[in-house]
Design a protein around this motif. Structure first.
Motif, short mmCIF file in Angstrom:
data_model
loop_
_atom_site.label_atom_id
_atom_site.label_comp_id
_atom_site.label_asym_id
_atom_site.label_seq_id
_atom_site.Cartn_x
_atom_site.Cartn_y
_atom_site.Cartn_z
N GLY A 180 0.80 -1.22 0.00
CA GLY A 180 0.00 0.00 0.00
C GLY A 180 0.82 1.27 0.00
O GLY A 180 0.30 2.36 -0.21
N ASP A 181 2.13 1.13 0.22
CA ASP A 181 3.01 2.30 0.21
C ASP A 181 3.23 2.81 -1.21
O ASP A 181 3.36 2.02 -2.16
CB ASP A 181 4.38 1.95 0.82
N HIS A 182 3.30 4.12 -1.35
CA HIS A 182 3.71 4.77 -2.60
C HIS A 182 5.20 5.10 -2.47
O HIS A 182 5.61 5.76 -1.51
CB HIS A 182 2.88 6.02 -2.85
N VAL A 183 5.99 4.61 -3.42
CA VAL A 183 7.44 4.69 -3.28
C VAL A 183 8.10 5.24 -4.54
O VAL A 183 7.47 5.34 -5.60
CB VAL A 183 8.03 3.29 -2.97
N GLU A 184 9.36 5.57 -4.38
CA GLU A 184 10.24 5.92 -5.51
C GLU A 184 11.18 4.74 -5.72
O GLU A 184 11.73 4.19 -4.74
CB GLU A 184 11.05 7.17 -5.20
N ILE A 185 11.37 4.33 -6.97
CA ILE A 185 12.27 3.22 -7.26
C ILE A 185 13.32 3.63 -8.29
O ILE A 185 13.08 4.49 -9.14
CB ILE A 185 11.52 1.97 -7.75
N ASP A 186 14.46 2.98 -8.17
CA ASP A 186 15.57 3.19 -9.10
C ASP A 186 15.83 1.85 -9.81
O ASP A 186 16.34 0.91 -9.19
CB ASP A 186 16.81 3.65 -8.33
N ILE A 187 15.44 1.77 -11.08
CA ILE A 187 15.54 0.51 -11.83
C ILE A 187 16.96 0.31 -12.33
O ILE A 187 17.59 1.24 -12.86
CB ILE A 187 14.55 0.52 -13.02
N ARG A 207 2.55 8.57 4.46
CA ARG A 207 1.34 7.75 4.53
C ARG A 207 0.18 8.57 5.10
O ARG A 207 0.37 9.37 6.01
CB ARG A 207 1.57 6.54 5.43
N LYS A 208 -1.03 8.30 4.59
CA LYS A 208 -2.20 8.93 5.22
C LYS A 208 -2.60 8.17 6.49
O LYS A 208 -3.17 8.75 7.41
CB LYS A 208 -3.37 9.02 4.25
N ASN A 209 -2.28 6.87 6.53
CA ASN A 209 -2.51 6.06 7.72
C ASN A 209 -1.83 4.71 7.52
O ASN A 209 -1.29 4.42 6.44
CB ASN A 209 -4.01 5.88 8.01
N TYR A 210 -1.85 3.90 8.53
CA TYR A 210 -1.40 2.52 8.42
C TYR A 210 -1.95 1.76 9.61
O TYR A 210 -2.36 2.36 10.61
CB TYR A 210 0.14 2.40 8.38
N ILE A 211 -2.00 0.45 9.50
CA ILE A 211 -2.41 -0.36 10.64
C ILE A 211 -1.21 -1.16 11.08
O ILE A 211 -0.51 -1.77 10.26
CB ILE A 211 -3.65 -1.23 10.32
N ILE A 212 -0.95 -1.11 12.37
CA ILE A 212 0.32 -1.57 12.91
C ILE A 212 0.06 -2.45 14.12
O ILE A 212 -0.92 -2.25 14.84
CB ILE A 212 1.19 -0.35 13.29
N ALA A 249 -0.40 -2.95 6.62
CA ALA A 249 -0.64 -2.30 5.34
C ALA A 249 -0.75 -0.79 5.55
O ALA A 249 -0.96 -0.33 6.68
CB ALA A 249 -1.92 -2.82 4.68
N ALA A 250 -0.61 -0.04 4.47
CA ALA A 250 -0.63 1.42 4.56
C ALA A 250 -1.64 2.02 3.58
O ALA A 250 -2.03 1.38 2.61
CB ALA A 250 0.77 1.98 4.28
N ASN A 251 -2.02 3.26 3.86
CA ASN A 251 -2.89 4.06 2.98
C ASN A 251 -4.22 3.38 2.72
O ASN A 251 -4.63 3.14 1.58
CB ASN A 251 -2.16 4.37 1.67
N LEU A 252 -4.93 3.06 3.80
CA LEU A 252 -6.17 2.31 3.73
C LEU A 252 -7.39 3.22 3.78
O LEU A 252 -7.41 4.24 4.46
CB LEU A 252 -6.26 1.32 4.89
N ASP A 253 -8.44 2.80 3.06
CA ASP A 253 -9.74 3.47 3.15
C ASP A 253 -10.69 2.71 4.06
O ASP A 253 -11.65 3.28 4.59
CB ASP A 253 -10.38 3.59 1.76
N ARG A 310 -7.31 6.24 12.56
CA ARG A 310 -8.50 6.73 11.83
C ARG A 310 -8.82 5.87 10.59
O ARG A 310 -9.06 6.39 9.51
CB ARG A 310 -8.32 8.19 11.43
N ILE A 311 -8.81 4.56 10.80
CA ILE A 311 -9.16 3.63 9.72
C ILE A 311 -10.55 3.06 10.01
O ILE A 311 -10.73 2.38 11.03
CB ILE A 311 -8.13 2.50 9.61
#
Length: 310
Positions: free
Chosen positions: A45-52, A66-71, A85-89, A118-119
């Motif tokens: 669920g994470d939005h990342v930057e990658i270097d190919i 992240r807007k949120n995550y469950i931990i 997971a992260a960024n859950l609705d 706040r999930i």
């Protein structure tokens, strides 16, 4: 290049890149998130930057906020957390009254953890077709309890598809986590919602009435082209992590409602005089099971104490 983490198999992450490719990626160097001591600094669920690189794999070089995550507390490392997971609705917590039994302590710990970030949570009661008359009565009592507190509850039978149509509208245009104990039917539900998903399922162990791990890693799956479903491994206990004792009351909606009337503003609702929460428990405005879950989290030191079915 930007991408979305859609699978975590341990040291490797599958990243859906913005050009449509799925690229196997690793974390570059000693990658850590600020302020989070986690066994998995990057989560599904994470939005990342990658270097190919030239081999066609990639390094994850950065993670977006992240807007949120469950931990949860790591089951092996008490001072570390594990991010499910992260960024859950939405989170669907699957519950079975039996085959196997989901304890109210587990339910309440999950709900408190979700409230902290706040999930929204919907409780999904599965396998009611297998229950005795007494067990069905108990299930109805649980549904009434959590409905009264303000949580949406849905009854389904994942094995037959009963009740699934009531669940589908909740998932539209959302990133939804499906969680629960092993054996409650998470993967069966995913296979119903996403034809062709082919998530592994297994029978319950008759020896101890527990589920077997069939999903061994978290994975994000497309749902109707306008949403995602995250299937996760079954978890035995839900150890909360980094929740301040003074904030815990606010993560129990029913307890928080009465806490404002306590004599002391810093009341822990244990031994203080003039405690409105304890009075509400005595008068059955707060369920005893909820209060016991609160107390167990207040003194959260030994994870094993809530692994058993309460």
């Amino acid at each position: 290049m930007k991408g979305l983490v859609i699978k975590n198999t341990g040291s490797w992450y599958s990243v859906l890149a913005e050009d449509g490719r799925t690229i196997e990626s690793k974390i570059k160097g000693n990658f850590r998130l600020k302020g989070i001591r986690s066994t998995n600094p990057v989560a599904v669920g994470d939005h990342v930057e990658i270097d190919i690189n030239k081999e066609g794999t990639a390094f994850i070089t950065a993670i977006e906020d992240r807007k949120n995550y469950i931990i949860r507390k790591s089951p092996n490392l008490s001072k570390q957390s594990h991010i499910l997971a992260a960024n859950l609705d939405l989170a669907l917590l699957m519950i079975t009254v039996n085959y196997p039994q989901t304890s109210t302590v587990f339910i309440d710990r999950f709900l408190a953890g979700a409230e902290a970030y706040r999930i929204p949570v919907t409780l999904v009661f599965n396998k009611h077709d297998l229950l005795s008359e007494d067990e069905l009565h108990y299930e109805k009592m649980l549904i009434n309890l959590y409905n009264t507190i303000g949580y949406e509850c849905v009854e389904i039978c994942a094995a037959t598809g009963e009740g699934i149509d009531a669940l589908k509208p909740l998932l539209e245009n959302k990133v939804t986590l499906i969680s629960g104990n092993s054996g409650v039917g998470k993967s069966t539900l995913v296979n119903l919602l996403i034809p062709g998903a082919k998530q592994r399922t297994a029978e319950i162990s008759e020896a101890n009435n527990t589920g077997q791990h069939t999903t061994t890693y978290s994975e994000m799956l497309r749902y109707n082209d306008n949403g995602w479903i995250i299937d996760t491994p079954g978890i035995k206990g839900f150890g909360t992590f980094d929740i301040d004792r003074t904030e815990l009351t606010s993560y129990f909606r029913d307890i928080f409602h009465f806490a404002a009337d306590c004599r002391f503003s810093n009341c822990t609702h244990t031994n203080e005089p003039g405690c409105a929460v304890k009075k509400a428990v005595e008068n059955h405005y707060i369920a005893e099971s909820r209060y016991q879950s609160y107390l167990s989290m207040l003194d959260d030191k030994d994870e094993n104490k809530y692994r058993e079915a309460f």
